[in-house]
Design a protein around this motif. Structure first.
Motif, PDB file in Angstrom:
ATOM      1  N   ARG A 268      10.469  16.252  -7.215  1.00  0.00           N
ATOM      2  CA  ARG A 268      11.323  17.403  -6.909  1.00  0.00           C
ATOM      3  C   ARG A 268      12.281  17.716  -8.052  1.00  0.00           C
ATOM      4  N   PHE A 269      12.774  16.667  -8.703  1.00  0.00           N
ATOM      5  CA  PHE A 269      13.761  16.876  -9.767  1.00  0.00           C
ATOM      6  C   PHE A 269      13.198  16.575 -11.154  1.00  0.00           C
ATOM      7  N   ASN A 270      11.867  16.625 -11.251  1.00  0.00           N
ATOM      8  CA  ASN A 270      11.178  16.632 -12.541  1.00  0.00           C
ATOM      9  C   ASN A 270      11.494  15.413 -13.402  1.00  0.00           C
ATOM     10  N   ALA A 271      11.618  14.242 -12.753  1.00  0.00           N
ATOM     11  CA  ALA A 271      11.773  13.006 -13.515  1.00  0.00           C
ATOM     12  C   ALA A 271      10.475  12.709 -14.268  1.00  0.00           C
ATOM     13  N   ARG A 272      10.566  11.873 -15.259  1.00  0.00           N
ATOM     14  CA  ARG A 272       9.381  11.440 -16.007  1.00  0.00           C
ATOM     15  C   ARG A 272       8.993  10.064 -15.451  1.00  0.00           C
ATOM     16  N   TYR A 273       7.930  10.017 -14.702  1.00  0.00           N
ATOM     17  CA  TYR A 273       7.637   8.799 -13.934  1.00  0.00           C
ATOM     18  C   TYR A 273       6.185   8.356 -14.115  1.00  0.00           C
ATOM     19  N   THR A 274       5.992   7.065 -13.937  1.00  0.00           N
ATOM     20  CA  THR A 274       4.657   6.475 -13.841  1.00  0.00           C
ATOM     21  C   THR A 274       4.564   5.761 -12.505  1.00  0.00           C
ATOM     22  N   VAL A 275       3.516   6.031 -11.754  1.00  0.00           N
ATOM     23  CA  VAL A 275       3.271   5.380 -10.476  1.00  0.00           C
ATOM     24  C   VAL A 275       2.151   4.358 -10.644  1.00  0.00           C
ATOM     25  N   ILE A 276       2.402   3.150 -10.189  1.00  0.00           N
ATOM     26  CA  ILE A 276       1.351   2.126 -10.118  1.00  0.00           C
ATOM     27  C   ILE A 276       1.160   1.835  -8.637  1.00  0.00           C
ATOM     28  N   ASP A 277       0.049   2.327  -8.103  1.00  0.00           N
ATOM     29  CA  ASP A 277      -0.182   2.397  -6.657  1.00  0.00           C
ATOM     30  C   ASP A 277      -1.294   1.429  -6.255  1.00  0.00           C
ATOM     31  N   ALA A 278      -0.952   0.454  -5.440  1.00  0.00           N
ATOM     32  CA  ALA A 278      -1.936  -0.537  -4.990  1.00  0.00           C
ATOM     33  C   ALA A 278      -3.108   0.103  -4.269  1.00  0.00           C
ATOM     34  N   LYS A 279      -2.872   1.230  -3.634  1.00  0.00           N
ATOM     35  CA  LYS A 279      -3.943   1.902  -2.896  1.00  0.00           C
ATOM     36  C   LYS A 279      -5.036   2.424  -3.824  1.00  0.00           C
ATOM     37  N   ASP A 280      -4.715   2.633  -5.097  1.00  0.00           N
ATOM     38  CA  ASP A 280      -5.702   3.144  -6.053  1.00  0.00           C
ATOM     39  C   ASP A 280      -6.758   2.116  -6.431  1.00  0.00           C
ATOM     40  N   TYR A 281      -6.508   0.859  -6.117  1.00  0.00           N
ATOM     41  CA  TYR A 281      -7.366  -0.207  -6.642  1.00  0.00           C
ATOM     42  C   TYR A 281      -8.117  -0.979  -5.566  1.00  0.00           C
ATOM     43  N   GLY A 282      -8.202  -0.410  -4.367  1.00  0.00           N
ATOM     44  CA  GLY A 282      -9.033  -1.009  -3.327  1.00  0.00           C
ATOM     45  C   GLY A 282      -8.490  -2.301  -2.751  1.00  0.00           C
ATOM     46  N   LEU A 283      -7.161  -2.394  -2.613  1.00  0.00           N
ATOM     47  CA  LEU A 283      -6.586  -3.603  -2.038  1.00  0.00           C
ATOM     48  C   LEU A 283      -7.095  -3.850  -0.622  1.00  0.00           C
ATOM     49  N   ASP A 284      -7.360  -2.774   0.103  1.00  0.00           N
ATOM     50  CA  ASP A 284      -7.838  -2.935   1.476  1.00  0.00           C
ATOM     51  C   ASP A 284      -9.258  -3.492   1.552  1.00  0.00           C
ATOM     52  N   GLN A 285      -9.929  -3.597   0.415  1.00  0.00           N
ATOM     53  CA  GLN A 285     -11.240  -4.254   0.404  1.00  0.00           C
ATOM     54  C   GLN A 285     -11.100  -5.776   0.420  1.00  0.00           C
ATOM     55  N   ALA A 286      -9.929  -6.259   0.070  1.00  0.00           N
ATOM     56  CA  ALA A 286      -9.682  -7.701   0.071  1.00  0.00           C
ATOM     57  C   ALA A 286      -8.897  -8.140   1.301  1.00  0.00           C
ATOM     58  N   ALA A 287      -7.927  -7.326   1.714  1.00  0.00           N
ATOM     59  CA  ALA A 287      -6.987  -7.753   2.760  1.00  0.00           C
ATOM     60  C   ALA A 287      -7.005  -6.792   3.939  1.00  0.00           C
ATOM     61  N   SER A 288      -6.991  -7.350   5.130  1.00  0.00           N
ATOM     62  CA  SER A 288      -6.926  -6.529   6.340  1.00  0.00           C
ATOM     63  C   SER A 288      -5.545  -5.905   6.470  1.00  0.00           C
ATOM     64  N   GLN A 289      -5.426  -4.901   7.321  1.00  0.00           N
ATOM     65  CA  GLN A 289      -4.143  -4.232   7.513  1.00  0.00           C
ATOM     66  C   GLN A 289      -3.096  -5.167   8.098  1.00  0.00           C
ATOM     67  N   ASN A 290      -3.523  -6.233   8.761  1.00  0.00           N
ATOM     68  CA  ASN A 290      -2.564  -7.184   9.328  1.00  0.00           C
ATOM     69  C   ASN A 290      -1.849  -8.006   8.256  1.00  0.00           C
ATOM     70  N   VAL A 291      -2.476  -8.150   7.079  1.00  0.00           N
ATOM     71  CA  VAL A 291      -1.901  -9.032   6.050  1.00  0.00           C
ATOM     72  C   VAL A 291      -1.782  -8.361   4.685  1.00  0.00           C
ATOM     73  N   ILE A 292      -2.155  -7.093   4.594  1.00  0.00           N
ATOM     74  CA  ILE A 292      -2.249  -6.438   3.284  1.00  0.00           C
ATOM     75  C   ILE A 292      -0.917  -6.413   2.532  1.00  0.00           C
ATOM     76  N   ASP A 293       0.187  -6.341   3.260  1.00  0.00           N
ATOM     77  CA  ASP A 293       1.501  -6.292   2.608  1.00  0.00           C
ATOM     78  C   ASP A 293       1.664  -7.384   1.564  1.00  0.00           C
TER      79      ASP A 293
END
Length: 331
Positions: A268-293
């Motif tokens: 919204r305020f045009n910061a210069r940012y980099t996002v490193i998102d665990a969802k981009d790398y298939g974490l849910d293929q290793a861990a169930s939703q009960n323990v993914i955190d």
């Protein structure tokens, strides 16, 4: 040469042995300095979120030495980490924990190091073999936390945690291999910055703390306040302006909303940012939703390591370069 690593089966045996000696354990303390302290965060977070009876805390080793918690006694397990096993404050913490009749587990990469000499039990981990092993300390710490919970209370998702432990290394290594080009872009984007804000939440706050304090400040001499994604809106967001540099870790799990809200504000305020998102790398293929955190910080650590290497190259500032650490004898 590969380090002799302690298996999950061996960790289970350690906690079961403690139970035989002291069935009424009521406290688990995680103790370390610097990067090792940050890598203990995930184990502390896991117990904090799931234990109904065990008290837990994360302490700087020298604070533990000079300000003994009343819980540090025969009913307490002290998990004390030092990568090379020679951090004086952490070695002293093992000594004090023993003196106070705590049950001590030393965690290190170096077999036979000073940290291990007085400890009741020793857990060793890999480090140099792959990007996954950059998170190996966090992994064994979380395994210890899991076995503490299972042994002294029971945990309904125990088997799901074990399954995720078996799969997570491959997910980390695949993710690290996939981000080389984006990491090079990151290095070019931030190479001239003298300040970068770091945002993280929930189980990944330790990874954010490590990134800010050790990758940016220690290794690259870049100032980096580390902010909880939820706390960002209670003061620190006033520093966000067009072009302000940020790195944001996004969890795949319970606290994702906090990270998403922070991202929307940065946009919204045009910061210069980099996002490193665990969802981009298939974490849910290793861990169930009960323990993914609890597997987010391991994955984010492996990916951030690639970004760190490329930032060091872009800045022509080797990440092993120091001006004080390992240079001064007295400080």
């Amino acid at each position: 040469m590969e380090t002799q690593t302690t298996s999950e089966k061996d960790i289970k045996a350690i906690i079961e042995d403690i139970q035989k000696k002291q069935a009424d354990i009521d406290t688990v303390l995680f103790i370390g300095c610097g990067a090792s302290m940050s890598e203990l965060y995930g184990g502390k977070y896991f117990l904090q979120q799931n234990s109904r009876q065990l008290k837990t805390n994360l302490l700087n080793a020298n604070e533990f030495n000079y300000a003994r918690p009343l819980s540090a006694g025969k009913h307490c397990i002290c998990i004390i980490a030092s990568h090379g096993g020679n951090t004086p404050e952490s070695v002293e913490a093992v000594h004090n924990a023993k003196k106070w009749r705590c049950h001590t587990i030393a965690i290190t990469h170096e077999v036979g190091s000073d940290l291990t000499k007085e400890a009741d039990y020793v857990v060793t981990h890999a480090f140099f073999e792959s990007y996954a092993t950059k998170a190996a300390k966090q992994k064994v710490v979380t395994e210890i936390a899991l076995e503490c919970l299972q042994t002294f209370e029971g945990y309904q998702y125990y088997d799901e945690m074990l399954t995720a432990f078996k799969k997570i290394d491959q997910v980390i290594n695949n993710a690290a291999a996939s981000v080389i080009e984006s990491a090079k872009d990151f290095g070019q984007t931030y190479k001239n910055d003298s300040l970068i804000y770091t945002l993280a939440s929930g189980p990944s706050f330790g990874a954010g703390y490590s990134t800010a304090n050790f990758i940016f400040m220690e290794m690259q001499w870049i100032a980096s306040p580390v902010l909880d994604s939820g706390e960002y809106f209670h003061g620190p967001f006033e520093m966000t302006n067009s072009g302000t540099p940020y790195v944001l870790f996004m969890n795949d799990g319970s606290t994702r909303h906090l990270d998403t809200r922070a991202l929307e504000f940065l946009q919204r305020f045009n910061a210069r940012y980099t996002v490193i998102d665990a969802k981009d790398y298939g974490l849910d293929q290793a861990a169930s939703q009960n323990v993914i955190d609890y597997f987010n910080p391991l994955l984010l650590t492996g990916v951030m390591r690639v970004y760190m290497e490329q930032l060091a190259i872009a800045r022509n500032h080797p990440y092993t370069k120091r001006q004080y650490m390992w240079k001064l004898e007295n400080y």
